[in-house]
Design an enzyme around this catalytic site. Structure first.
Site, PDB file in Angstrom:
ATOM      1  N   ASP A 217      39.601  60.629 -11.937  1.00 59.78           N
ATOM      2  CA  ASP A 217      38.624  61.061 -10.937  1.00 59.78           C
ATOM      3  C   ASP A 217      38.333  59.956  -9.917  1.00 59.78           C
ATOM      4  O   ASP A 217      38.479  58.771 -10.211  1.00 59.78           O
ATOM      5  CB  ASP A 217      37.330  61.491 -11.649  1.00 59.78           C
ATOM      6  CG  ASP A 217      36.472  62.380 -10.760  1.00 59.78           C
ATOM      7  OD1 ASP A 217      36.987  62.924  -9.768  1.00 59.78           O
ATOM      8  OD2 ASP A 217      35.274  62.537 -11.063  1.00 59.78           O
TER       9      ASP A 217
ATOM     10  N   ASN B 277      39.433  73.478 -10.120  1.00 56.98           N
ATOM     11  CA  ASN B 277      39.795  72.865  -8.841  1.00 56.98           C
ATOM     12  C   ASN B 277      40.335  73.871  -7.815  1.00 56.98           C
ATOM     13  O   ASN B 277      40.423  73.565  -6.620  1.00 56.98           O
ATOM     14  CB  ASN B 277      40.806  71.719  -9.036  1.00 56.98           C
ATOM     15  CG  ASN B 277      40.215  70.481  -9.691  1.00 56.98           C
ATOM     16  OD1 ASN B 277      40.886  69.764 -10.430  1.00 56.98           O
ATOM     17  ND2 ASN B 277      38.946  70.190  -9.433  1.00 56.98           N
TER      18      ASN B 277
HETATM   19  C1  IPE Z   1      38.012  66.475 -13.110  1.00 57.44           C
HETATM   20  O1  IPE Z   1      37.547  65.988 -11.893  1.00 57.44           O
HETATM   21  C2  IPE Z   1      39.342  67.151 -12.888  1.00 57.44           C
HETATM   22  C3  IPE Z   1      40.443  66.247 -12.611  1.00 57.44           C
HETATM   23  C4  IPE Z   1      40.395  64.946 -12.612  1.00 57.44           C
HETATM   24  C5  IPE Z   1      41.717  66.899 -12.343  1.00 57.44           C
HETATM   25  P1  IPE Z   1      36.568  66.856 -10.973  1.00 57.44           P
HETATM   26  O2  IPE Z   1      36.259  66.012  -9.799  1.00 57.44           O
HETATM   27  O3  IPE Z   1      37.136  68.179 -10.736  1.00 57.44           O
HETATM   28  O4  IPE Z   1      35.276  67.002 -11.944  1.00 57.44           O
HETATM   29  P2  IPE Z   1      33.777  67.305 -11.594  1.00 57.44           P
HETATM   30  O5  IPE Z   1      33.777  68.415 -10.593  1.00 57.44           O
HETATM   31  O6  IPE Z   1      33.198  66.060 -11.041  1.00 57.44           O
HETATM   32  O7  IPE Z   1      33.148  67.680 -12.900  1.00 57.44           O
HETATM   33  C1  IPE Z   2      40.260  63.625  -8.790  1.00 53.99           C
HETATM   34  O1  IPE Z   2      39.684  63.100  -7.631  1.00 53.99           O
HETATM   35  C2  IPE Z   2      41.499  64.422  -8.486  1.00 53.99           C
HETATM   36  C3  IPE Z   2      41.334  65.864  -8.673  1.00 53.99           C
HETATM   37  C4  IPE Z   2      40.286  66.453  -9.154  1.00 53.99           C
HETATM   38  C5  IPE Z   2      42.466  66.704  -8.298  1.00 53.99           C
HETATM   39  P1  IPE Z   2      38.634  63.926  -6.790  1.00 53.99           P
HETATM   40  O2  IPE Z   2      39.336  64.675  -5.739  1.00 53.99           O
HETATM   41  O3  IPE Z   2      37.772  64.743  -7.690  1.00 53.99           O
HETATM   42  O4  IPE Z   2      37.796  62.732  -6.168  1.00 53.99           O
HETATM   43  P2  IPE Z   2      36.243  62.665  -5.958  1.00 53.99           P
HETATM   44  O5  IPE Z   2      35.592  62.945  -7.287  1.00 53.99           O
HETATM   45  O6  IPE Z   2      35.896  63.703  -4.927  1.00 53.99           O
HETATM   46  O7  IPE Z   2      35.999  61.274  -5.494  1.00 53.99           O
HETATM   47 MG    MG Z   3      36.008  64.401  -8.651  1.00 55.25          MG
END
Ligand code: IPE
Ligand code: IPE
Ligand code: MG
Length: 253
Positions: free
Chosen positions: A32, A80
């Site tokens: 993340d 997602n």
């Molecule tokens: C978790 O990250 C999913 C992945 C890393 C693929 P998210 O960014 O989707 O999680 P939340 O929304 O903060 O819980």
């Molecule tokens: C994790 O990074 C990757 C995926 C969930 C695909 P994010 O896209 O959630 O990054 P933040 O949490 O917005 O920084």
């Molecule tokens: Mg995230």
């Protein structure tokens, strides 16, 4: 023992990685913070995802050096899909591109690729690329790279229940072992350690069945910045945890 002679570090930040200590066999990573990493640099979110995708190789390489046998990386959750179409499309392209660009090298380095998640709903060409990567690397045994893609822990349990019913297994024969054997990757042991980058303290539907006794480690470091030293730090903290699995220690009987 306590104080000066205690073998327990004062706090987890003091934990030192011991190459000959206990090494987690299976590590799960919630990758993340890509978006925030990009934003902090004044870049579009897509640049963060690109940097994050590149980082998998670095962490995979270090995992092999440390002696970790399986890495499950959370690449795209069932939740997602709710992101803007442009970002979803970009993430799909990135997955496809990395398979195309990295597969030869991964294969040559003994990496076995697995997939956790649903293929239904995924672009048919990408489905084919994923199946091909799994098939081509199935005899490799240096390390497993399990990609949790279009993955949800609840969906995984629902899919396991469906398979159990379809196989006609009677209720009295359904055990925890049977459920585990019907999950997406029955060949993998439960994760010993789950790392979450980006600072949150939640599983976000990641390996919710398998994580029952995993040690959880959260770091504020954004995924693209999570390097070799950060991985060692996480393993060091794991090495200093006391895993009891519900029991009490022999010395306290
Ligand atoms: C978790 O990250 C999913 C992945 C890393 C693929 P998210 O960014 O989707 O999680 P939340 O929304 O903060 O819980
Ligand atoms: C994790 O990074 C990757 C995926 C969930 C695909 P994010 O896209 O959630 O990054 P933040 O949490 O917005 O920084
Ligand atoms: Mg995230």
């Amino acid at each position: 023992m306590s104080g000066l002679f205690s073998r327990t570090p004062k706090s987890e930040t003091d934990a030192v990685f011991e190459p000959h200590g206990v090494i987690p066999v299976h590590v799960g990573i919630i990758m993340d913070g890509n978006g925030r990493w990009a934003r902090a640099r004044g870049l579009p979110r897509a640049a963060g995802h690109r940097a994050g995708t590149k980082n998998i190789r670095r962490v995979l390489r270090e995992s092999v050096r440390i002696g970790i046998k399986a890495l499950t990386v959370y690449a795209f959750s069932t939740e997602n899909w709710a992101r803007p179409k442009e970002e979803v499309d970009h993430l799909m392209r990135l997955i496809s591109q990395s398979i195309q660009e990295e597969l030869d090298d991964l294969d040559a380095n003994g990496v076995r690729i697995l997939h956790s998640g649903r293929l239904e709903g995924v672009n048919p060409r990408l489905q084919e690329e994923i199946r091909y990567a799994i098939e081509r690397t199935r005899h490799n045994d240096t390390i497993v790279l399990n990609v949790a893609f279009n993955y949800g822990g609840r969906a995984e349990i629902v899919d396991a229940i469906k398979k159990i019913i379809q196989e006609g297994i009677p209720p009295e024969a359904v055990t925890e072992e049977v459920v585990s054997q019907h999950l997406y990757t029955p060949e993998l042991p439960d994760p010993d350690l789950i790392i979450r980058t980006g600072g949150e303290f939640r599983l976000s539907n990641f390996l919710i069945w398998q994580a029952a006794y995993a040690e959880f480690y959260s770091t504020p470091v954004y995924w693209p910045d999570f390097d070799e030293a950060e991985l060692r730090k996480a393993v060091a903290v794991f090495q200093h945890r006391d895993r009891r699995f519900g029991k009490i220690k022999d010395t306290e009987r």
